[in-house]
Write a protein that holds these residues in place. Structure first.
Motif, PDB file in Angstrom:
ATOM      1  N   VAL A  73       0.837  -1.207   0.000  1.00 15.75           N
ATOM      2  CA  VAL A  73       0.000   0.000   0.000  1.00 15.75           C
ATOM      3  C   VAL A  73       0.868   1.251   0.000  1.00 15.75           C
ATOM      4  O   VAL A  73       0.359   2.361  -0.121  1.00 15.75           O
ATOM      5  CB  VAL A  73      -0.940   0.029   1.218  1.00 15.75           C
ATOM      6  CG1 VAL A  73      -1.884  -1.165   1.195  1.00 15.75           C
ATOM      7  CG2 VAL A  73      -0.154   0.069   2.532  1.00 15.75           C
ATOM      8  N   HIS A  74       2.172   1.063   0.126  1.00 14.52           N
ATOM      9  CA  HIS A  74       3.082   2.201   0.227  1.00 14.52           C
ATOM     10  C   HIS A  74       3.613   2.566  -1.157  1.00 14.52           C
ATOM     11  O   HIS A  74       4.679   2.122  -1.581  1.00 14.52           O
ATOM     12  CB  HIS A  74       4.217   1.878   1.201  1.00 14.52           C
ATOM     13  CG  HIS A  74       3.734   1.503   2.567  1.00 14.52           C
ATOM     14  ND1 HIS A  74       2.883   2.306   3.292  1.00 14.52           N
ATOM     15  CD2 HIS A  74       3.963   0.390   3.323  1.00 14.52           C
ATOM     16  CE1 HIS A  74       2.605   1.721   4.448  1.00 14.52           C
ATOM     17  NE2 HIS A  74       3.241   0.564   4.482  1.00 14.52           N
ATOM     18  N   ASP A  75       2.830   3.377  -1.874  1.00 15.62           N
ATOM     19  CA  ASP A  75       3.188   3.750  -3.243  1.00 15.62           C
ATOM     20  C   ASP A  75       3.033   5.244  -3.488  1.00 15.62           C
ATOM     21  O   ASP A  75       2.894   5.692  -4.624  1.00 15.62           O
ATOM     22  CB  ASP A  75       2.365   2.950  -4.254  1.00 15.62           C
ATOM     23  CG  ASP A  75       0.856   3.109  -4.048  1.00 15.62           C
ATOM     24  OD1 ASP A  75       0.444   3.804  -3.095  1.00 15.62           O
ATOM     25  OD2 ASP A  75       0.097   2.536  -4.851  1.00 15.62           O
ATOM     26  N   HIS A  76       3.088   6.019  -2.418  1.00 19.05           N
ATOM     27  CA  HIS A  76       2.976   7.474  -2.540  1.00 19.05           C
ATOM     28  C   HIS A  76       4.171   8.022  -3.324  1.00 19.05           C
ATOM     29  O   HIS A  76       5.325   7.691  -3.038  1.00 19.05           O
ATOM     30  CB  HIS A  76       2.927   8.102  -1.142  1.00 19.05           C
ATOM     31  CG  HIS A  76       2.592   9.557  -1.127  1.00 19.05           C
ATOM     32  ND1 HIS A  76       1.628  10.124  -1.928  1.00 19.05           N
ATOM     33  CD2 HIS A  76       3.094  10.574  -0.373  1.00 19.05           C
ATOM     34  CE1 HIS A  76       1.543  11.418  -1.688  1.00 19.05           C
ATOM     35  NE2 HIS A  76       2.432  11.717  -0.754  1.00 19.05           N
ATOM     36  N   GLY A  77       3.904   8.830  -4.341  1.00 20.11           N
ATOM     37  CA  GLY A  77       4.970   9.439  -5.124  1.00 20.11           C
ATOM     38  C   GLY A  77       5.455   8.602  -6.288  1.00 20.11           C
ATOM     39  O   GLY A  77       6.431   8.978  -6.957  1.00 20.11           O
ATOM     40  N   ALA A  78       4.786   7.491  -6.591  1.00 23.35           N
ATOM     41  CA  ALA A  78       5.246   6.629  -7.682  1.00 23.35           C
ATOM     42  C   ALA A  78       5.187   7.341  -9.026  1.00 23.35           C
ATOM     43  O   ALA A  78       6.096   7.224  -9.850  1.00 23.35           O
ATOM     44  CB  ALA A  78       4.430   5.338  -7.724  1.00 23.35           C
ATOM     45  N   GLY A  79       4.113   8.090  -9.265  1.00 22.22           N
ATOM     46  CA  GLY A  79       3.983   8.795 -10.537  1.00 22.22           C
ATOM     47  C   GLY A  79       5.038   9.863 -10.713  1.00 22.22           C
ATOM     48  O   GLY A  79       5.618  10.011 -11.807  1.00 22.22           O
ATOM     49  N   ASP A  80       5.309  10.617  -9.668  1.00 20.50           N
ATOM     50  CA  ASP A  80       6.361  11.634  -9.714  1.00 20.50           C
ATOM     51  C   ASP A  80       7.714  10.989 -10.002  1.00 20.50           C
ATOM     52  O   ASP A  80       8.517  11.502 -10.795  1.00 20.50           O
ATOM     53  CB  ASP A  80       6.444  12.385  -8.378  1.00 20.50           C
ATOM     54  CG  ASP A  80       5.111  12.927  -7.925  1.00 20.50           C
ATOM     55  OD1 ASP A  80       4.738  14.026  -8.353  1.00 20.50           O
ATOM     56  OD2 ASP A  80       4.449  12.235  -7.140  1.00 20.50           O
ATOM     57  N   THR A  81       7.958   9.868  -9.335  1.00 15.41           N
ATOM     58  CA  THR A  81       9.248   9.183  -9.468  1.00 15.41           C
ATOM     59  C   THR A  81       9.447   8.669 -10.886  1.00 15.41           C
ATOM     60  O   THR A  81      10.545   8.785 -11.457  1.00 15.41           O
ATOM     61  CB  THR A  81       9.329   8.039  -8.443  1.00 15.41           C
ATOM     62  OG1 THR A  81       9.235   8.600  -7.119  1.00 15.41           O
ATOM     63  CG2 THR A  81      10.624   7.265  -8.575  1.00 15.41           C
ATOM     64  N   LEU A  82       8.397   8.109 -11.489  1.00 14.31           N
ATOM     65  CA  LEU A  82       8.498   7.626 -12.863  1.00 14.31           C
ATOM     66  C   LEU A  82       8.810   8.774 -13.820  1.00 14.31           C
ATOM     67  O   LEU A  82       9.703   8.664 -14.678  1.00 14.31           O
ATOM     68  CB  LEU A  82       7.200   6.944 -13.283  1.00 14.31           C
ATOM     69  CG  LEU A  82       7.177   6.450 -14.728  1.00 14.31           C
ATOM     70  CD1 LEU A  82       7.949   5.147 -14.863  1.00 14.31           C
ATOM     71  CD2 LEU A  82       5.755   6.282 -15.238  1.00 14.31           C
ATOM     72  N   ALA A  83       8.079   9.889 -13.680  1.00 17.59           N
ATOM     73  CA  ALA A  83       8.282  11.021 -14.587  1.00 17.59           C
ATOM     74  C   ALA A  83       9.663  11.641 -14.412  1.00 17.59           C
ATOM     75  O   ALA A  83      10.319  12.012 -15.392  1.00 17.59           O
ATOM     76  CB  ALA A  83       7.193  12.067 -14.355  1.00 17.59           C
ATOM     77  N   SER A  84      10.127  11.765 -13.170  1.00 27.14           N
ATOM     78  CA  SER A  84      11.439  12.377 -12.942  1.00 27.14           C
ATOM     79  C   SER A  84      12.569  11.466 -13.409  1.00 27.14           C
ATOM     80  O   SER A  84      13.581  11.938 -13.931  1.00 27.14           O
ATOM     81  CB  SER A  84      11.613  12.763 -11.470  1.00 27.14           C
ATOM     82  OG  SER A  84      11.424  11.662 -10.614  1.00 27.14           O
ATOM     83  N   ALA A  85      12.404  10.145 -13.263  1.00 28.23           N
ATOM     84  CA  ALA A  85      13.418   9.217 -13.765  1.00 28.23           C
ATOM     85  C   ALA A  85      13.463   9.249 -15.290  1.00 28.23           C
ATOM     86  O   ALA A  85      14.541   9.172 -15.896  1.00 28.23           O
ATOM     87  CB  ALA A  85      13.132   7.801 -13.275  1.00 28.23           C
TER      88      ALA A  85
END
Length: 281
Positions: A220-232
């Protein structure tokens, strides 16, 4: 996994800018972008577009930064420091989106605008709104045509295109609809499509589809996944990688960040790029 190369000490690394909102809980937004930038060895620059009041349970409020300040941050960095890629996140309002788009168009005519990854953040993972409803049209009409890539999640796809992604066919329909709005590439992320044990992201350039598949991580700990994908993705584009190469790398990176996620507070904890420190490479 294969990492992006690190710059030797004392040498200037590549620069990547995030144009987004802050997260007072440190799990998403600019804070997540800067963590990934740092762990991938690029120098992170920022244009703060909004300040949120949030924690692991949700967004309580947000404050929009004046548009001249948002635009001024972008131009100040581009003119002096220079950037090799950029990504957007929470832009909050039509006025801010218009200011970012106008600044980017001007920088493009001056040869100062690198590839732009647009993560069209509309709501938090808890469903809290992060974009004024009136801003969707500005996002589609003004910012998408400037983007090298757009990276919506499935909730954002539905808001932007009206398409409910429920299977492979509708995921392709959504990718086509997004691409028709003007970006060079569209990416429809499948992390929220829980129909199998695998998560499939679909990349489209108007002609060819590319699929990126990873085993779904049970957390359930997936906060910030979208930001991380875009920044990577932006960091890989700064290195001159092709879009399919950059997205493939980012998919692998965010999957490892989800595996390394940790609990924080009483709600959803953040994905974590800190695993690279333990790997020692």
């Amino acid at each position: 996994m294969n990492y992006l190369p690190l710059t030797p000490p004392g040498q200037t690394p590549l620069r990547v800018m995030t144009i987004a909102g802050t997260d007072s809980g440190g799990g998403a937004g600019i804070q997540a972008d800067l963590r990934t930038f740092a762990l991938l060895g690029v120098h992170g620059c920022v244009s703060v577009a909004a300040v949120t009041v949030q924690n692991s349970l949700g967004v309580k409020a947000f404050h929009e930064i004046p548009v001249d300040v948002v635009a001024g941050q972008i131009r100040a960095v581009a003119e002096d420091i220079g950037i090799q890629a950029a990504k957007t996140g929470m832009l909050a309002s039509s006025e801010i989106i218009g200011a970012v788009a106008g600044t980017w168009r001007n920088l493009s005519t001056e040869g100062l605008a690198p590839p732009l990854v647009v993560d069209p953040v509309c709501a938090s993972m808890h469903g809290d709104p992060l974009l004024r409803p009136s801003a969707l049209a500005t996002l589609r009409d003004e910012l998408f045509p400037l983007a090298a890539l757009v990276t919506p999640n499935l909730d954002e796809v539905r808001l932007i295109t009206g398409i409910e992604v429920v299977d492979d066919a509708t995921q392709r329909d959504a990718a086509r609809a997004l691409h028709a709005m003007g970006p060079a590439w569209s990416l429809v992320k499948g992390g929220h499509l829980r129909t199998s044990s695998r998560s499939t992201d679909l990349l489209f350039d108007g002609t060819e589809f590319h699929e990126f598949v990873a085993e779904r991580v049970d957390t359930v700990h997936d906060h910030g996944a979208g930001d991380t994908l875009a920044s990577a993705t932006a960091a890989a584009l700064a290195h001159g990688w092709s879009m399919p190469e950059a997205v493939a790398f980012a998919k692998g990176w965010v999957t490892e960040c989800v595996r390394a996620a940790y609990p924080l507070g009483a709600g959803h904890g953040p994905v974590s790029p800190l695993f690279r420190l333990a790997d020692g490479v």
